[in-house]
Design a protein around this motif. Structure first.
Motif, short mmCIF file in Angstrom:
data_model
loop_
_atom_site.label_atom_id
_atom_site.label_comp_id
_atom_site.label_asym_id
_atom_site.label_seq_id
_atom_site.Cartn_x
_atom_site.Cartn_y
_atom_site.Cartn_z
N LEU A 135 0.87 -1.19 0.00
CA LEU A 135 0.00 0.00 0.00
C LEU A 135 0.91 1.23 0.00
O LEU A 135 1.79 1.36 0.85
CB LEU A 135 -0.89 0.01 1.25
CG LEU A 135 -1.91 1.14 1.33
CD1 LEU A 135 -3.01 0.96 0.29
CD2 LEU A 135 -2.55 1.21 2.70
N LEU A 166 -1.44 -1.01 -4.35
CA LEU A 166 -2.41 0.09 -4.43
C LEU A 166 -1.69 1.41 -4.18
O LEU A 166 -1.02 1.59 -3.17
CB LEU A 166 -3.54 -0.07 -3.42
CG LEU A 166 -4.57 1.07 -3.63
CD1 LEU A 166 -5.96 0.53 -3.83
CD2 LEU A 166 -4.50 2.11 -2.53
N ASP A 168 -2.10 5.10 -3.28
CA ASP A 168 -3.18 5.85 -2.64
C ASP A 168 -3.04 7.37 -2.83
O ASP A 168 -2.01 7.86 -3.26
CB ASP A 168 -3.23 5.51 -1.15
CG ASP A 168 -4.69 5.43 -0.68
OD1 ASP A 168 -5.54 6.12 -1.26
OD2 ASP A 168 -4.97 4.67 0.25
N TRP A 184 -3.49 -0.52 -8.74
CA TRP A 184 -4.77 -0.09 -8.18
C TRP A 184 -4.61 1.35 -7.69
O TRP A 184 -3.50 1.79 -7.37
CB TRP A 184 -5.17 -0.99 -7.01
CG TRP A 184 -5.69 -2.33 -7.44
CD1 TRP A 184 -4.95 -3.33 -8.02
CD2 TRP A 184 -7.03 -2.81 -7.32
NE1 TRP A 184 -5.78 -4.41 -8.27
CE2 TRP A 184 -7.05 -4.13 -7.84
CE3 TRP A 184 -8.22 -2.27 -6.81
CZ2 TRP A 184 -8.21 -4.90 -7.87
CZ3 TRP A 184 -9.36 -3.05 -6.85
CH2 TRP A 184 -9.37 -4.34 -7.38
N GLY A 186 -6.21 4.48 -5.10
CA GLY A 186 -7.09 4.86 -3.99
C GLY A 186 -7.34 6.36 -3.99
O GLY A 186 -6.43 7.15 -4.21
N ARG A 211 -10.35 -1.15 -10.60
CA ARG A 211 -9.13 -0.97 -9.80
C ARG A 211 -9.11 0.37 -9.06
O ARG A 211 -8.07 0.95 -8.83
CB ARG A 211 -7.88 -1.12 -10.68
CG ARG A 211 -7.55 -2.58 -10.98
CD ARG A 211 -6.29 -2.74 -11.80
NE ARG A 211 -6.48 -2.40 -13.18
CZ ARG A 211 -5.84 -1.43 -13.82
NH1 ARG A 211 -4.92 -0.72 -13.20
NH2 ARG A 211 -6.12 -1.18 -15.06
N TRP A 213 -10.67 2.50 -5.57
CA TRP A 213 -11.45 2.49 -4.33
C TRP A 213 -11.38 3.84 -3.68
O TRP A 213 -10.66 4.74 -4.13
CB TRP A 213 -11.01 1.35 -3.41
CG TRP A 213 -9.76 1.53 -2.57
CD1 TRP A 213 -9.18 2.70 -2.16
CD2 TRP A 213 -8.96 0.48 -2.00
NE1 TRP A 213 -8.09 2.44 -1.37
CE2 TRP A 213 -7.93 1.08 -1.26
CE3 TRP A 213 -9.04 -0.91 -2.02
CZ2 TRP A 213 -6.96 0.35 -0.57
CZ3 TRP A 213 -8.08 -1.64 -1.33
CH2 TRP A 213 -7.05 -1.01 -0.62
N ASN A 252 -14.52 -3.75 -4.87
CA ASN A 252 -13.12 -3.53 -5.25
C ASN A 252 -12.16 -3.72 -4.09
O ASN A 252 -11.15 -4.42 -4.23
CB ASN A 252 -12.94 -2.14 -5.87
CG ASN A 252 -13.48 -2.08 -7.31
OD1 ASN A 252 -13.91 -3.09 -7.85
ND2 ASN A 252 -13.45 -0.90 -7.90
N PHE A 256 -9.19 -6.56 -4.14
CA PHE A 256 -7.75 -6.26 -3.98
C PHE A 256 -7.20 -6.90 -2.71
O PHE A 256 -6.20 -7.62 -2.74
CB PHE A 256 -7.52 -4.74 -3.96
CG PHE A 256 -6.07 -4.40 -3.70
CD1 PHE A 256 -5.13 -4.51 -4.72
CD2 PHE A 256 -5.65 -3.99 -2.45
CE1 PHE A 256 -3.78 -4.22 -4.48
CE2 PHE A 256 -4.31 -3.69 -2.20
CZ PHE A 256 -3.37 -3.81 -3.22
#
Ligand SMILES: [Zn+2]
Lengths: 266, 107
Positions: A135, A166, A168, A184, A186, A211, A213, A252, A256
């Motif tokens: 993340l 992901l 973010d 992904w 965020g 992909r 969120w 989602n 993930f």
């Protein structure tokens, strides 16, 4: 309705917040390790923090029927001293055996420095070695676009698949590059910086629901632990279908996070 | 725009019905902020890089092109390529790149 808030710093929130989130439909949260608002004076401070994240918070959340998962790392803001950062990183492997740990995070950059990048690369290597998901925290404001690119390049240089990472805190100027490179993305719903519920809905209209969120990233600063249900309302008000709303706030994150065998909702 | 590009579930009238009042208030906030700056005594003869960037960003709102949010964020981004060794002594992010004042905000 049910939703997942996949990025929130519950150690900084009160037990009342857990209660309100549960009432609003939250069934799971994931909490990345981050900066506490002040620099810790020793690696031992991180040891205690990792214990809080892996032992104490899951119990506090469980009182309200919320599953609590976590990500471990040294955050970029405290990673400017590589010697100190390495002492902290050495603590992490033991904690990766805890059953609610999903991966390494939120790693990334803060002021886009070489020192931060060295420690980012070492934590990417840690994720590689232990087969962990990642993340990523991207820098704030004017530093975001440059930092996001440096971070994506560093991850692309590793063997970690972008689908297990992901990135973010994306905004309109970073989201398309993140998605195009297979990561992904965020969206963080913050009152002044990052995105509002309105802009999160706009980004979904521009880039689709794949992909992507959204999270509250609620912490010790001005932030809103109910930001995700508020964004759901915003999308509903605008006429988005409940399938679309559920996909970005439940399906989602579940897809993930479900790449980690530790992520279990039952 | 083709039909497939109309990705907002609301039609234009509905968007205006939903959001006009909210953004009317934000628009007046921006105007009042600029008026407040007019009433405030200047410090030295330096223009503040954030103020330069802000006014350049306003121009994007009315240039008739789309993707305004992305382009404003791009304008407010640091486009330098060098990577300093350490953050020691650096300020936190301020919301606009330092170059905006010296280069007239073109970024
Ligand atoms: Zn965070």
């Amino acid at each position: 309705m049910r939703y997942i808030d996949p990025h929130i710093h519950m150690v900084s929130r009160t037990t009342d917040d857990y209660q309100r989130m549960a009432q609003a439909g939250c069934i799971a949260v994931t909490e990345p390790a981050f900066w506490a608002g002040f620099d810790r004076s020793s690696a031992q401070g991180f040891y205690d923090y990792y214990r809080q994240l892996t032992e104490y918070e899951p119990k506090r959340a469980a009182q309200f029927g919320i599953k609590h998962f976590t990500w471990l790392c040294i955050n970029p803001k405290e990673a400017d001293d590589p010697g100190f950062a390495r002492e902290v990183i050495a603590l992490i492997p033991d904690f990766l055996e805890k059953e609610t740990v999903l991966g390494i995070g939120e790693i990334g950059l803060n002021k886009n420095t070489k020192n931060e990048l060295i420690i980012l690369e070492e934590q990417i290597a840690l994720a590689e070695k232990y087969n962990q998901m990642v993340l990523v925290h991207t820098p704030h404001l004017e530093d975001k676009q440059k930092g996001t690119r440096i971070i994506m390049d560093a991850i692309s240089a590793s063997s970690i698949e972008p689908g297990r990472v992901l990135i973010d805190h994306v905004e309109e100027h970073t989201v398309s590059e993140v998605l195009d490179r297979g990561f992904w993305a965020g969206m963080t719903l913050y009152p002044d910086t990052k995105v509002t519920p309105q802009r999160a809905a706009d980004i979904i209209e521009m880039f689709g629901t794949e992909r992507l969120w959204m999270n509250s990233a609620g912490d010790w600063g001005c932030s809103d632990p109910l930001a995700v249900p508020k964004a759901r309302l915003e999308m509903a008000k605008r006429g988005h279908s409940s399938e679309t709303i559920d996909q970005v706030t439940f399906g989602n994150p579940q897809t993930f996070l479900g790449q980690s065998e530790n992520f279990k909702l039952e | 725009m083709s039909d497939s590009e109309f990705t907002c579930p609301q039609n234009r009238e509905e968007v205006i019905n939903t959001y006009f009042m909210e953004h009317r208030a934000k628009l007046i906030d921006v105007a009042a902020y600029l008026d407040r700056l007019d009433r405030a005594r200047p410090v030295g003869d330096e223009t503040d890089f954030r103020d330069v960037a802000f006014r350049n960003a306003i121009a994007i709102l009315t240039d008739g092109e789309s993707q305004r949010a992305r382009r404003i964020l791009d304008l407010l981004s640091d486009h330098s390529t060098e990577i300093p060794q350490s953050a020691e002594g650096m300020k936190g992010a301020l919301g606009a790149p330092l170059v905006a004042a010296t280069e007239g905000g073109e970024a």
